[in-house]
Design an enzyme around this catalytic site. Structure first.
Site, PDB file in Angstrom:
ATOM      1  N   SER A 253      50.036  78.620  48.615  1.00 51.71           N
ATOM      2  CA  SER A 253      48.992  78.547  48.647  1.00 51.71           C
ATOM      3  C   SER A 253      49.038  78.851  49.823  1.00 51.71           C
ATOM      4  CB  SER A 253      49.454  76.668  48.785  1.00 51.71           C
ATOM      5  OG  SER A 253      50.527  76.377  49.839  1.00 51.71           O
ATOM      6  N   LYS A 254      46.949  78.887  49.350  1.00 58.33           N
ATOM      7  CA  LYS A 254      46.705  78.800  50.855  1.00 58.33           C
ATOM      8  C   LYS A 254      47.153  78.274  52.416  1.00 58.33           C
ATOM      9  CE  LYS A 254      43.787  79.550  46.750  1.00 58.33           C
ATOM     10  NZ  LYS A 254      44.047  78.888  46.130  1.00 58.33           N
ATOM     11  N   ARG A 255      47.503  77.177  51.905  1.00 57.38           N
ATOM     12  CA  ARG A 255      47.949  76.578  53.522  1.00 57.38           C
ATOM     13  C   ARG A 255      49.162  77.015  53.513  1.00 57.38           C
ATOM     14  NH1 ARG A 255      50.968  72.757  52.271  1.00 57.38           N
ATOM     15  NH2 ARG A 255      51.712  72.250  50.431  1.00 57.38           N
ATOM     16  N   LEU A 256      50.178  77.604  53.750  1.00 55.07           N
ATOM     17  CA  LEU A 256      50.962  78.142  53.822  1.00 55.07           C
ATOM     18  C   LEU A 256      50.623  79.130  54.580  1.00 55.07           C
ATOM     19  CD1 LEU A 256      53.823  77.371  52.964  1.00 55.07           C
ATOM     20  CD2 LEU A 256      54.440  78.887  51.587  1.00 55.07           C
ATOM     21  N   GLY A 257      50.069  79.176  56.113  1.00 54.58           N
ATOM     22  CA  GLY A 257      49.559  79.708  56.901  1.00 54.58           C
ATOM     23  C   GLY A 257      50.805  81.135  56.905  1.00 54.58           C
TER      24      GLY A 257
END
Length: 476
Positions: A253-257
């Site tokens: 996911s996008k928030r998985l930096g």
RNA sequence: GCCCUCAUCGUCUAGUGGCCUAGGAUAACGCCCUCUCACGGCGUAGACCGGGGUUCGAGUCCCCGUGGGGGUACCA
């Protein structure tokens, strides 16, 4: 036939590693075959577009060294390369299909379709279109379109074909019964075309020969294959890559930096190492080599050795691959790569002897950005270090050793690791100590710990001035 | 629901019926090298999802089950 591959992301901003992996395979394949790699922006879904997304994406690809031969920024003979600018092509394509009877206008509203909803059970329903507008008389259809009645354009799934056979270079031969494919929408009532239609039109016009993308697209492939057939265009070679999951085994996911390309860049991962690691996700070298240069990757990549099961990102292994790449870099180059990451506010002295510093620390670094984390070893917090030095100076026996070493260092002609190491040993000999009895106190004095790099390297790293300053704190 | 698909150490993988007592890499642990640390070298532990077939023989082929992924949209 020259190979033409493409990477076709939606401009949602930063690239995550799953996307980049697909881009990397396409790029490697094109470079291996002496073909072309194109960049195309799939922005048909306005809601998904992110302002500046295209720029960020281009920046990420450039950093990784995945250069394209045709694309929205540089143009090319098959442009435009942004779907939002390709309306004319899509309009022509719709005409062609309509003329051959492979597409037709459908006037059913969404409410009309509700009546055909199929029950999935558990409250879920699906709208499977029956194809009833397909039966409309051409004259009536023309009349209603002319009257401005809202409509979509649907694809007429050919009745003559009962199964669509897909040949996939990775997943093998797969068949889909056409009875499961309804007459899907090609153009929405607002005039915008749908994804499945746009990709096919684009791939045909851009003469794409190899479509390599994530398995998520496998289920779309029969629809696309039917479209290629309807256009009378040869189908490209398909290759579907297994999904890349996060380190937790869940979807990226996008928030998985930590998995964003930009993040890796800011941490100082070498782009070649990232490319190397990514290529290992789902693919293996024929001889199971794992540390590969860009050139080796280009030479050995191939769809035939790509696996079919999903893969999980392993940050530890990425770090290891990166460390391997750093290990083979020449010192001067390594130092140059690290310089931009140097935190000079914290370690003002490090910049002056960077090469020596990097030489001392390199075996513990996995990324260029790691330099700061280990610099503390050479530049411990001053207050604490000073205390230790004073304590050393207070011990007459230790003091005698340190003075002998200082005398030898003062006589050093060149301030380099090897001769400095000799000087320290000579000092020890003068004072009658060697081994731990010599190295430990000297190391504690210099860096505040008995453990650490070779003393010659430490001395070369901190420089003559700093070395004597630290000595003076113990000896006065 | 229906259709497609995947399934080997924690993770990445090798393996295309006998070479598998399942190999490598990473991470973990131990030993060695070394003044110590890091690197490196060596070693230990760790897997064929379950059940049926087929076969002289199955991790490898077939079927079922289970679990995961995708599709079934006027999303990409």
């Amino acid at each position: 036939m020259t190979v033409r591959t493409r990477f076709a992301p939606s401009p949602t901003g930063r690239l995550h590693l799953g996307n980049v992996r697909a881009a990397a395979f396409n790029w490697l394949l094109a470079r291996q075959q002496g073909g072309s790699f194109l960049l195309r922006i799939e922005d048909t879904d306005i809601g998904r577009n992110v302002p500046g997304g295209e720029e960020m994406l281009i920046e990420d690809l450039r950093w990784l060294g995945l250069d394209w031969d045709e694309g929205p920024d540089i143009g090319g003979p098959h442009g435009p390369y942004r779907q939002s600018e390709r309306d004319a092509s899509y309009a022509r394509a719709v005409e062609r299909l309509a003329a051959s009877g492979a597409a037709y206008a459908c006037f059913c509203s969404e409410e009309d379709l509700e009546g055909e909803a199929e029950d999935f059970g558990e409250g879920r329903t699906a709208l499977r279109y029956s194809g009833r507008c397909r039966a409309l008389a051409p004259s009536e259809r023309a009349r209603r379109v002319a009257a401005g009645e809202p409509h979509v354009i649907r694809f007429a799934v050919p009745e003559a074909v009962s199964v669509v056979e897909i040949e996939d270079e990775i997943f093998g031969d797969i068949s889909f019964p056409t009875s499961d494919i309804d007459d899907f929408v090609l153009r929405r009532s607002d005039g915008r075309v749908t994804y499945n239609f746009a990709v096919v039109v684009d791939d045909i016009e851009m003469e794409i020969t190899h479509v390599v993308r994530g398995v998520g697209h496998l289920s779309n492939t029969p629809k696309q294959a039917l479209l290629f057939d309807a256009f009378g265009a040869p189908r490209p070679v398909f290759g579907h890559l297994p999904t890349v999951l996060g380190p937790d085994g869940k979807k990226l996911s996008k928030r998985l930096g930590a998995t964003a390309v930009a993040e890796l860049r800011s941490h100082g991962y070498p782009p070649d190492a990232v490319l190397n690691y990514l290529s290992l996700l789902g693919w293996s070298h024929p001889e199971e080599k794992e540390v590969l240069t860009r050139a080796e990757l280009i030479a050995s990549i191939g769809l035939d050795r790509v696996g079919r099961s999903d893969t999980q990102l392993d940050p530890e292994k990425l770090r290891w691959v990166a460390a391997q790449h750093l290990a083979s870099e020449p010192l001067a180059e390594l130092a140059a790569h690290m310089r931009p990451f140097l935190d000079l506010a914290r370690f003002p002295g490090a910049g002056e002897h960077l090469e020596a510093v990097v030489d001392t620390l390199r075996t513990r670094l996995s990324t260029y950005g790691d330099i700061n984390a280990h610099l503390e070893l050479l530049y411990p917090p001053e207050e604490e270090a000073m205390e230790k030095r004073r304590a050393l100076g207070a011990d007459p026996e230790v003091r005698r050793v340190l003075e002998a070493v200082r005398a030898r260092l003062a006589a050093a002609e060149v301030w380099e690791a090897a001769p400095l190491d000799q000087a320290v040993r000579a000092g020890g000999a003068d004072a009658g100590v060697k081994g731990a009895g010599l190295f430990h106190p000297v190391r504690v004095l210099l860096i505040g710990s008995e453990k650490g790099p070779d003393l010659g390297k430490v001395l070369a790293s901190i420089g003559r001035h700093e070395a004597f300053r630290r000595l003076a704190q113990a000896l006065g």
